[in-house]
Enzyme design. Structure first.
Site, PDB file in Angstrom:
ATOM      1  N   LYS A   1      33.215  -4.619  42.580  1.00 25.97           N
ATOM      2  CA  LYS A   1      33.103  -4.031  41.233  1.00 25.97           C
ATOM      3  C   LYS A   1      32.157  -2.828  41.206  1.00 25.97           C
ATOM      4  O   LYS A   1      32.304  -1.932  40.379  1.00 25.97           O
ATOM      5  CB  LYS A   1      32.646  -5.109  40.233  1.00 25.97           C
ATOM      6  CG  LYS A   1      33.712  -6.193  40.048  1.00 25.97           C
ATOM      7  CD  LYS A   1      33.216  -7.415  39.291  1.00 25.97           C
ATOM      8  CE  LYS A   1      34.335  -8.456  39.216  1.00 25.97           C
ATOM      9  NZ  LYS A   1      33.885  -9.773  38.764  1.00 25.97           N
TER      10      LYS A   1
ATOM     11  N   TYR B   1      43.154  -5.945  41.127  1.00 24.09           N
ATOM     12  CA  TYR B   1      41.869  -6.649  41.057  1.00 24.09           C
ATOM     13  C   TYR B   1      41.761  -7.715  42.159  1.00 24.09           C
ATOM     14  O   TYR B   1      40.739  -7.806  42.855  1.00 24.09           O
ATOM     15  CB  TYR B   1      41.711  -7.270  39.662  1.00 24.09           C
ATOM     16  CG  TYR B   1      40.483  -8.121  39.526  1.00 24.09           C
ATOM     17  CD1 TYR B   1      39.220  -7.544  39.388  1.00 24.09           C
ATOM     18  CD2 TYR B   1      40.570  -9.515  39.577  1.00 24.09           C
ATOM     19  CE1 TYR B   1      38.084  -8.331  39.298  1.00 24.09           C
ATOM     20  CE2 TYR B   1      39.431 -10.303  39.483  1.00 24.09           C
ATOM     21  CZ  TYR B   1      38.196  -9.715  39.346  1.00 24.09           C
ATOM     22  OH  TYR B   1      37.067 -10.485  39.271  1.00 24.09           O
TER      23      TYR B   1
ATOM     24  N   TYR C   1      25.552 -12.237  37.498  1.00 21.60           N
ATOM     25  CA  TYR C   1      26.102 -13.144  36.492  1.00 21.60           C
ATOM     26  C   TYR C   1      25.020 -13.469  35.465  1.00 21.60           C
ATOM     27  O   TYR C   1      24.259 -12.594  35.060  1.00 21.60           O
ATOM     28  CB  TYR C   1      26.661 -14.419  37.151  1.00 21.60           C
ATOM     29  CG  TYR C   1      27.507 -14.143  38.362  1.00 21.60           C
ATOM     30  CD1 TYR C   1      28.711 -13.446  38.239  1.00 21.60           C
ATOM     31  CD2 TYR C   1      27.123 -14.549  39.630  1.00 21.60           C
ATOM     32  CE1 TYR C   1      29.497 -13.171  39.349  1.00 21.60           C
ATOM     33  CE2 TYR C   1      27.914 -14.282  40.744  1.00 21.60           C
ATOM     34  CZ  TYR C   1      29.079 -13.588  40.600  1.00 21.60           C
ATOM     35  OH  TYR C   1      29.849 -13.304  41.697  1.00 21.60           O
TER      36      TYR C   1
ATOM     37  N   VAL D   1      31.236 -14.216  44.831  1.00 24.61           N
ATOM     38  CA  VAL D   1      31.368 -15.644  45.110  1.00 24.61           C
ATOM     39  C   VAL D   1      31.693 -15.943  46.570  1.00 24.61           C
ATOM     40  O   VAL D   1      31.689 -17.101  46.976  1.00 24.61           O
ATOM     41  CB  VAL D   1      32.394 -16.342  44.190  1.00 24.61           C
ATOM     42  CG1 VAL D   1      31.912 -16.400  42.758  1.00 24.61           C
ATOM     43  CG2 VAL D   1      33.756 -15.711  44.310  1.00 24.61           C
TER      44      VAL D   1
ATOM     45  N   SER E   1      33.217 -10.018  44.093  1.00 29.94           N
ATOM     46  CA  SER E   1      32.764  -9.195  42.964  1.00 29.94           C
ATOM     47  C   SER E   1      31.928  -7.985  43.363  1.00 29.94           C
ATOM     48  O   SER E   1      31.680  -7.116  42.530  1.00 29.94           O
ATOM     49  CB  SER E   1      31.941 -10.038  41.996  1.00 29.94           C
ATOM     50  OG  SER E   1      32.795 -10.615  41.056  1.00 29.94           O
TER      51      SER E   1
HETATM   52  N1  GLU Z   1      37.718 -12.664  42.519  1.00 29.11           N
HETATM   53  C1  GLU Z   1      36.749 -13.495  41.866  1.00 29.11           C
HETATM   54  C2  GLU Z   1      37.203 -13.866  40.486  1.00 29.11           C
HETATM   55  O1  GLU Z   1      37.609 -13.035  39.769  1.00 29.11           O
HETATM   56  C3  GLU Z   1      35.477 -12.735  41.864  1.00 29.11           C
HETATM   57  C4  GLU Z   1      34.391 -13.552  41.330  1.00 29.11           C
HETATM   58  C5  GLU Z   1      33.045 -13.111  41.801  1.00 29.11           C
HETATM   59  O2  GLU Z   1      32.821 -12.815  42.966  1.00 29.11           O
HETATM   60  O3  GLU Z   1      32.197 -13.098  40.937  1.00 29.11           O
HETATM   61  O4  GLU Z   1      37.213 -14.969  40.073  1.00 29.11           O
END
Ligand code: GLU
Length: 310
Positions: free
Chosen positions: A70, A194, A246, A264, A67
């Site tokens: 992003k 993505y 998060y 994650v 993530s």
């Molecule tokens: N590729 C992961 C997902 O979409 C990213 C999650 C993350 O790192 O928060 O589930």
């Protein structure tokens, strides 16, 4: 500004103090390719606005940035669309899980912010605009190569495939966005980009270097290239501070006091405005999905340096 030997000492102290905690937390296993990572790993790298680098531990070992990608696609989308992006995605903390569907339904397909999955899918879609997914994947990877000043940055194809195999929730979010008219490209194309952006594999040194423009008002302080405007850099930092961890973003602000984004894969990119970008990596996650030891390490670093923005 601290001297370089102080910085080397600071990261060494952080690493030493984390030793007793290594292996804590749970490695993400909902993406099977991530579950194999050794939970005892720990790396930290710090790159300053005057171009110095200090690192310790596994700072040269590539990991899945997940993530954290992003932050970079948000920068690219703001460059492309400017403030129009905010018509399609909000800027409030979500207060729910990163992949929550309930909230998206209640809010009619406008994701709360660009750093949760639904918001990131909209950002990726804004970059794609019905174009070629392979070309966009290449552009995102090139952006990271340029910002990290390292052409070897690559996408881990196995992680991307593993994520595509198990990405039912992300597929649900994308379909739901599409049903609400907030995804313009084909669902499969957006998901493909993505999953690949999340599967970028980078070291702490590369990641900290790549995030340096965010510590320096949108300009890479080493190459002097303008990556984004000062206002947009500030917006990205604000999103990281309020939404980067998060459902535990408040706790991170409370404990560390720096804009940050976790993934994650166990990485966290943190920004100390006008001073440095810092990347940490330790794969074990706390219940909120943030690197257990990574967060502790940044808390320790912030207290040693006094770099909290508060
Ligand atoms: N590729 C992961 C997902 O979409 C990213 C999650 C993350 O790192 O928060 O589930």
């Amino acid at each position: 500004m601290e001297r370089v030997e102080d910085l080397a000492e600071i990261v060494a102290v952080v690493r030493r103090d984390m030793q007793a905690h290594l292996g804590r937390g749970r490695v993400a296993d909902y993406i099977p390719a991530l579950a194999r990572v050794d939970p005892g790993r720990f790396g930290i790298a710090l790159v300053t606005c005057d171009g110095r680098t200090a690192s310790a531990g596994d700072a040269q070992v590539p990991f899945s940035i997940q993530s954290i990608s992003k932050v970079f696609t948000l920068t690219m989308a703001l460059e492309k669309l400017g403030a129009d992006l905010w018509r399609r995605v909000g800027r409030e903390p979500s207060g729910s899980a990163f992949n929550s569907i309930v909230q998206l339904e209640r809010e009619k397909g406008i994701p709360r912010n660009p750093l949760i999955n639904a918001g990131a899918l909209v950002v990726t879609d804004a970059l794609l605009e019905r174009g070629d997914p392979a070309a966009l994947i290449g552009r995102i990877a090139d952006f990271l190569r340029l910002q990290s000043d390292d052409p070897s940055v690559a996408i881990d194809a196995e992680v991307a495939a593993s994520e595509a195999d198990t990405g039912f929730r992300n597929a649900s979010l994308a379909n739901f966005l599409r049903a609400n008219g907030n995804l313009h490209s084909a669902v499969d194309d957006v998901l493909r980009v993505y999953f690949n952006q999340c599967a970028l594999s980078m070291t702490c040194v590369q990641l900290a270097r790549a995030g340096l423009y965010l510590a320096n008002g949108g300009r890479d302080p080493v190459s002097l290239a303008r990556v984004t405007t000062p206002v947009r850099a500030r917006r990205v930092n604000a999103m990281m501070m309020t939404c980067g961890h998060y459902d535990a973003s408040g706790d991170f602000a409370f404990r560390v006091g720096l804009p940050g984004k976790s993934g994650v894969g166990g990485g966290i990119l943190a920004i100390a405005p006008r001073r440095a970008a810092i990347a940490v990596w330790s794969p074990g996650l706390n219940p909120a999905g943030n690197s257990y030891v990574g967060q502790m390490a940044l808390e320790r670093l912030a207290s040693l340096t006094g770099w909290s923005v508060f």
